[in-house]
Scaffold this motif. Sequence first.
Motif, PDB file in Angstrom:
ATOM      1  N   GLU A 111      19.561   5.243 -41.611  1.00  0.00           N
ATOM      2  CA  GLU A 111      20.377   5.850 -42.595  1.00  0.00           C
ATOM      3  C   GLU A 111      21.333   5.210 -43.233  1.00  0.00           C
ATOM      4  O   GLU A 111      21.646   4.382 -42.429  1.00  0.00           O
ATOM      5  CB  GLU A 111      20.538   7.055 -41.504  1.00  0.00           C
ATOM      6  CG  GLU A 111      20.164   8.529 -41.606  1.00  0.00           C
ATOM      7  CD  GLU A 111      20.473   9.400 -40.568  1.00  0.00           C
ATOM      8  OE1 GLU A 111      19.802  10.839 -40.338  1.00  0.00           O
ATOM      9  OE2 GLU A 111      22.028  10.085 -40.195  1.00  0.00           O
ATOM     10  N   ARG A 112      21.779   5.435 -44.087  1.00  0.00           N
ATOM     11  CA  ARG A 112      22.444   5.090 -44.307  1.00  0.00           C
ATOM     12  C   ARG A 112      23.818   6.674 -45.098  1.00  0.00           C
ATOM     13  O   ARG A 112      23.844   7.109 -45.631  1.00  0.00           O
ATOM     14  CB  ARG A 112      22.875   4.561 -46.286  1.00  0.00           C
ATOM     15  CG  ARG A 112      24.001   3.971 -47.364  1.00  0.00           C
ATOM     16  CD  ARG A 112      23.318   3.742 -47.899  1.00  0.00           C
ATOM     17  NE  ARG A 112      24.938   2.384 -49.025  1.00  0.00           N
ATOM     18  CZ  ARG A 112      25.725   2.712 -49.625  1.00  0.00           C
ATOM     19  NH1 ARG A 112      25.658   4.005 -49.931  1.00  0.00           N
ATOM     20  NH2 ARG A 112      26.415   1.968 -49.933  1.00  0.00           N
ATOM     21  N   ARG A 113      25.088   5.854 -43.867  1.00  0.00           N
ATOM     22  CA  ARG A 113      26.310   7.009 -43.967  1.00  0.00           C
ATOM     23  C   ARG A 113      27.676   6.783 -44.287  1.00  0.00           C
ATOM     24  O   ARG A 113      27.872   5.258 -44.766  1.00  0.00           O
ATOM     25  CB  ARG A 113      26.748   7.440 -42.692  1.00  0.00           C
ATOM     26  CG  ARG A 113      25.113   8.387 -42.318  1.00  0.00           C
ATOM     27  CD  ARG A 113      24.966   8.150 -40.222  1.00  0.00           C
ATOM     28  NE  ARG A 113      24.328   8.499 -39.486  1.00  0.00           N
ATOM     29  CZ  ARG A 113      24.642   9.148 -38.286  1.00  0.00           C
ATOM     30  NH1 ARG A 113      25.703   8.594 -37.845  1.00  0.00           N
ATOM     31  NH2 ARG A 113      22.869   8.613 -37.215  1.00  0.00           N
ATOM     32  N   ALA A 114      27.797   7.647 -45.398  1.00  0.00           N
ATOM     33  CA  ALA A 114      28.923   6.998 -46.267  1.00  0.00           C
ATOM     34  C   ALA A 114      30.632   8.007 -45.065  1.00  0.00           C
ATOM     35  O   ALA A 114      30.225   8.355 -44.305  1.00  0.00           O
ATOM     36  CB  ALA A 114      28.893   8.609 -47.921  1.00  0.00           C
ATOM     37  N   LEU A 115      31.064   7.090 -45.548  1.00  0.00           N
ATOM     38  CA  LEU A 115      32.652   6.833 -44.682  1.00  0.00           C
ATOM     39  C   LEU A 115      33.831   6.970 -45.601  1.00  0.00           C
ATOM     40  O   LEU A 115      33.932   6.112 -46.494  1.00  0.00           O
ATOM     41  CB  LEU A 115      32.751   5.449 -44.066  1.00  0.00           C
ATOM     42  CG  LEU A 115      31.693   5.165 -42.843  1.00  0.00           C
ATOM     43  CD1 LEU A 115      32.090   3.936 -41.900  1.00  0.00           C
ATOM     44  CD2 LEU A 115      31.280   5.687 -41.964  1.00  0.00           C
ATOM     45  N   ASP A 116      34.639   7.145 -44.812  1.00  0.00           N
ATOM     46  CA  ASP A 116      36.040   7.308 -45.373  1.00  0.00           C
ATOM     47  C   ASP A 116      36.831   6.856 -44.600  1.00  0.00           C
ATOM     48  O   ASP A 116      37.630   6.854 -43.898  1.00  0.00           O
ATOM     49  CB  ASP A 116      36.667   8.739 -45.287  1.00  0.00           C
ATOM     50  CG  ASP A 116      37.393   9.186 -45.870  1.00  0.00           C
ATOM     51  OD1 ASP A 116      38.022   8.821 -46.712  1.00  0.00           O
ATOM     52  OD2 ASP A 116      38.483   9.915 -45.399  1.00  0.00           O
TER      53      ASP A 116
END
Length: 170
Positions: free
Chosen positions: A13-18
């Motif tokens: 998975e590629r998870r977006a981060l803030d």
Amino acid sequence: MVRETWEVGVIVERRALDNPWVDHVWMPVSVLPGAPSAAPWTVLHETDGLTRFYAGTFELELFGCDTGMYRDNLHSGRPSLWIALRSTESPPGVALHLVTADPYESESRTEVGTDIIEAVPMPIELQQWLAAFVEKHHVERPFIKRQRNRADADALARRGPRSGTMDDAE
């Protein structure tokens, strides 16, 4: 040397981060027992902030000399496979680097600190294959404590002047 292999498919998975420094993180999430017909880096699922990919296939290798490590993995209560992803310049930014059933091999790879290494649950088919491999090839090796050599007390003792030194030239 005894060696067996099983081709596995890997899901990541590629998870977006803030985060002001990093905009996403890669995470291995599962292994499929076998090689699906999908092309590597096929998008399987996409939602806001998360994309799941079929990363490709990898040949999981078992070696007869490592059966003790595999046995430890099977008896751990949570048999796992360890997946290593390595950063690359080419898209998508990571490459499948390793899949192993040896917990100690994966631990040694964390020391470098550049790979993404994550344990994922081992599918039951692979657990059965691994257990049969251990049963067939494991040889119990007794622990043998090595004896240290006695230190030479005179090894660091002060010695007299050596001949051929600058002091002898005067």
